[in-house]
Design a protein around this motif. Structure first.
Motif, PDB file in Angstrom:
ATOM      1  N   ALA A  14      55.227  56.759  61.469  1.00 49.25           N
ATOM      2  CA  ALA A  14      55.818  55.567  62.103  1.00 49.25           C
ATOM      3  C   ALA A  14      56.110  55.832  63.576  1.00 49.25           C
ATOM      4  O   ALA A  14      55.897  54.952  64.423  1.00 49.25           O
ATOM      5  N   ALA A  15      56.588  57.032  63.903  1.00 52.77           N
ATOM      6  CA  ALA A  15      56.865  57.377  65.303  1.00 52.77           C
ATOM      7  C   ALA A  15      55.573  57.402  66.116  1.00 52.77           C
ATOM      8  O   ALA A  15      55.537  56.933  67.253  1.00 52.77           O
ATOM      9  N   ARG A  16      54.500  57.943  65.523  1.00 56.22           N
ATOM     10  CA  ARG A  16      53.200  57.936  66.216  1.00 56.22           C
ATOM     11  C   ARG A  16      52.733  56.508  66.477  1.00 56.22           C
ATOM     12  O   ARG A  16      52.233  56.193  67.566  1.00 56.22           O
ATOM     13  N   PHE A  17      52.894  55.617  65.481  1.00 55.59           N
ATOM     14  CA  PHE A  17      52.502  54.217  65.658  1.00 55.59           C
ATOM     15  C   PHE A  17      53.297  53.597  66.805  1.00 55.59           C
ATOM     16  O   PHE A  17      52.729  52.930  67.673  1.00 55.59           O
ATOM     17  N   THR A  18      54.603  53.835  66.832  1.00 53.41           N
ATOM     18  CA  THR A  18      55.433  53.295  67.909  1.00 53.41           C
ATOM     19  C   THR A  18      55.011  53.865  69.259  1.00 53.41           C
ATOM     20  O   THR A  18      54.812  53.110  70.222  1.00 53.41           O
ATOM     21  N   ASP A  19      54.868  55.183  69.338  1.00 50.98           N
ATOM     22  CA  ASP A  19      54.549  55.833  70.615  1.00 50.98           C
ATOM     23  C   ASP A  19      53.153  55.494  71.125  1.00 50.98           C
ATOM     24  O   ASP A  19      52.982  55.143  72.292  1.00 50.98           O
ATOM     25  N   GLU A  20      52.163  55.605  70.241  1.00 52.92           N
ATOM     26  CA  GLU A  20      50.784  55.487  70.688  1.00 52.92           C
ATOM     27  C   GLU A  20      50.265  54.051  70.718  1.00 52.92           C
ATOM     28  O   GLU A  20      49.560  53.663  71.654  1.00 52.92           O
ATOM     29  N   VAL A  21      50.607  53.261  69.698  1.00 51.81           N
ATOM     30  CA  VAL A  21      50.084  51.888  69.636  1.00 51.81           C
ATOM     31  C   VAL A  21      51.013  50.930  70.370  1.00 51.81           C
ATOM     32  O   VAL A  21      50.600  50.251  71.312  1.00 51.81           O
ATOM     33  N   LEU A  22      52.273  50.858  69.945  1.00 54.09           N
ATOM     34  CA  LEU A  22      53.181  49.869  70.532  1.00 54.09           C
ATOM     35  C   LEU A  22      53.559  50.192  71.981  1.00 54.09           C
ATOM     36  O   LEU A  22      53.533  49.320  72.839  1.00 54.09           O
ATOM     37  N   LEU A  27      44.964  50.123  71.423  1.00 52.33           N
ATOM     38  CA  LEU A  27      44.406  49.325  70.333  1.00 52.33           C
ATOM     39  C   LEU A  27      43.026  49.832  69.923  1.00 52.33           C
ATOM     40  O   LEU A  27      42.320  49.165  69.171  1.00 52.33           O
ATOM     41  N   GLY A  28      42.674  51.018  70.398  1.00 53.16           N
ATOM     42  CA  GLY A  28      41.406  51.637  70.053  1.00 53.16           C
ATOM     43  C   GLY A  28      41.613  52.755  69.056  1.00 53.16           C
ATOM     44  O   GLY A  28      41.930  52.516  67.886  1.00 53.16           O
ATOM     45  N   SER A  29      41.467  53.988  69.513  1.00 56.63           N
ATOM     46  CA  SER A  29      41.471  55.138  68.601  1.00 56.63           C
ATOM     47  C   SER A  29      42.795  55.320  67.870  1.00 56.63           C
ATOM     48  O   SER A  29      42.801  55.648  66.679  1.00 56.63           O
ATOM     49  N   ALA A  30      43.928  55.099  68.532  1.00 58.65           N
ATOM     50  CA  ALA A  30      45.223  55.273  67.852  1.00 58.65           C
ATOM     51  C   ALA A  30      45.377  54.251  66.733  1.00 58.65           C
ATOM     52  O   ALA A  30      45.789  54.601  65.619  1.00 58.65           O
ATOM     53  N   LEU A  31      45.038  53.005  67.002  1.00 56.96           N
ATOM     54  CA  LEU A  31      45.147  51.972  65.975  1.00 56.96           C
ATOM     55  C   LEU A  31      44.216  52.295  64.797  1.00 56.96           C
ATOM     56  O   LEU A  31      44.620  52.183  63.646  1.00 56.96           O
TER      57      LEU A  31
END
Length: 146
Positions: A14-22, A27-31
């Motif tokens: 969840a922290a990675r999603f917040t840091d990298e996507v949000l 919206l490319g490799s991280a998503l």
């Protein structure tokens, strides 16, 4: 439920999603790494399509409307394969958002999310956002007591 995933691993995802996507607006490799292709949003924004592609579209629209958007996670609770998060996101309304012309106003919006992970990826989410507060800050709704 994914019995092999620990609460710490879910928090890290969840922290990675917040840091990298949000916050990283990736919206490319991280998503692709963090969200399953068959992702389901239980409470989609108007016009949000299905799957990871639908999430990418809605987030892309939000990033265009609030180019400096930043999420700050305030608290989390983990049970099984799910994580509930209380967050506050901020941003400056510099682009059109759901038909609202840019106002240049900075907003602070509280949001609750309940996310589920499977095999290291986000597969389901439900977001409850303070939409009335957001619209009030943008000047679309009258201020309380007005």
């Amino acid at each position: 439920m994914d019995d092999d995933i620990t609460p710490d691993e879910i928090r890290a995802l969840a922290a990675r999603f917040t840091d990298e996507v949000l916050n990283g607006h990736d919206l490319g490799s991280a998503l692709e790494d963090l969200v399953a292709e068959d992702f389901v949003e239980q409470n989609p924004l108007p016009g949000q399509g299905p799957g990871r592609a639908g999430l990418a579209d809605v987030l892309g629209g939000m990033f265009a409307a609030f180019p400096d958007m930043h999420w700050d996670v305030q608290d989390t609770l983990v049970e099984g394969d799910r994580i509930m998060s209380l967050s506050v996101w901020t941003g400056t309304h510099d682009g059109a958002f759901m038909g609202i012309a840019p106002t240049g106003r900075t907003v602070h919006v509280e949001a609750w999310t309940l996310d589920r992970y499977r095999d290291g990826r986000l597969v389901e989410s439900r977001i409850l956002m303070d939409a009335a507060g957001l619209l009030g800050q943008l000047g679309v709704l009258p201020a309380p007591g007005a």
